[in-house]
Design a protein around this motif. Structure first.
Motif: not given
Length: 278
Positions: A121-132, A171-175
């Protein structure tokens, strides 16, 4: 290090004193190696941490993780080197450590799976801190990304802690990742109403709102032919930050405007016929 068989008859304190006297130089050398090694390991760790932190391609969490791994690896090498100064056979120690690591790995398969998922997760970054994001039934804002778990805050204020393994395998949905989003509104009108008037009314509402982007241009269309209504759709693009507010305002404005121009929004009705008993 050399131990004279003749000192075996001495008391334990005397044996320790003789051992220290005979091996004083080796002890001083081992201490010197330990001190110098710790200083060098700290310098290398700080240098790597600073270099990785300045890189725009790495997340700060990844940089901190890599720096810590390098520091611990240097400590292991330093420990083996110090033991070698005392004449200790490190081959058996390394083999024992390897066996222990294997046993611990088998016992902590689930935990190590979370660690591996956290690294991905830290390497691929599907989401970051503060993202919904939405993962399975959970929707919330990312508060913290750790090696074992990720903390989320739902929109109703509830705290959620999810194991990284569950996050990575779904599956991760990043808004929040993309700067713009599309909003779609469908309003039902009566079959006797003008579809063209309804489409134009919705387009006028979109043109009047500054949050609606000109490119891509708003679209109004016949979305469906339902049992008691004709669904008229409106698609507009807006900034991700404006999405929620725009969706609320356009929905309310559509109802208000349709009432003003005489467009009806039908709702399902049921007729019940009562017959007298024969």
């Amino acid at each position: 290090m050399t131990f004279d068989a003749e000192i075996s008859a001495l008391t334990i304190p005397e044996q320790i004193f003789v051992w220290l006297r005979l091996n004083l130089m080796e002890i001083i050398g081992a201490i010197a190696v330990l001190v110098i090694g710790l200083v060098i390991a700290g310098l290398i760790s700080r240098f790597v941490s600073n270099a990785l932190t300045r890189s725009d391609k790495l997340d700060p969490s990844v940089a901190s993780l890599l720096a810590s791994l390098i520091k611990y690896a240097l400590w292991v090498v330093l420990g083996v080197t110090v033991l070698t100064q005392f004449g200790v056979e490190t081959t058996s120690i390394i083999a024992a450590l390897g066996g222990m690591a294997l046993a611990v790995g088998l016992a902590l398969q689930g935990t190590l799976s979370n660690v591996a998922s956290g690294v991905m997760i830290l390497v691929q970054k599907p989401f970051r801190v503060g993202e919904a994001i939405t993962v399975g039934p959970i929707t919330g804002v990312v508060q913290q990304i750790g090696l074992f778990t990720t903390e989320l805050k739902q929109f109703d204020g509830l705290f959620v802690m999810m194991p990284n393994n569950e996050l990575w395998n779904k599956a991760i949905v990043n808004f929040s990742r993309h700067p713009v989003r599309r909003f779609e509104l469908v309003v039902g009108i009566g079959y006797g109403d003008s579809m063209e008037q309804a489409r134009q009314t919705l387009l006028d509402l979109a043109d009047a709102d500054e949050r609606v982007l000109d490119d891509p241009a708003p679209q109004a269309f016949v979305n469906s032919l339902d049992d008691s209504s004709v669904g008229i759709g409106l698609r507009v693009w807006c900034s991700t930050a404006d999405y929620v507010g725009l969706s609320w305002d356009l929905t309310e404005a559509a109802k208000t405007k349709f009432d003003e121009v005489g467009l009806t929004i039908p709702f399902p009705q049921r007729e019940v016929t009562t017959r007298a008993a024969a």
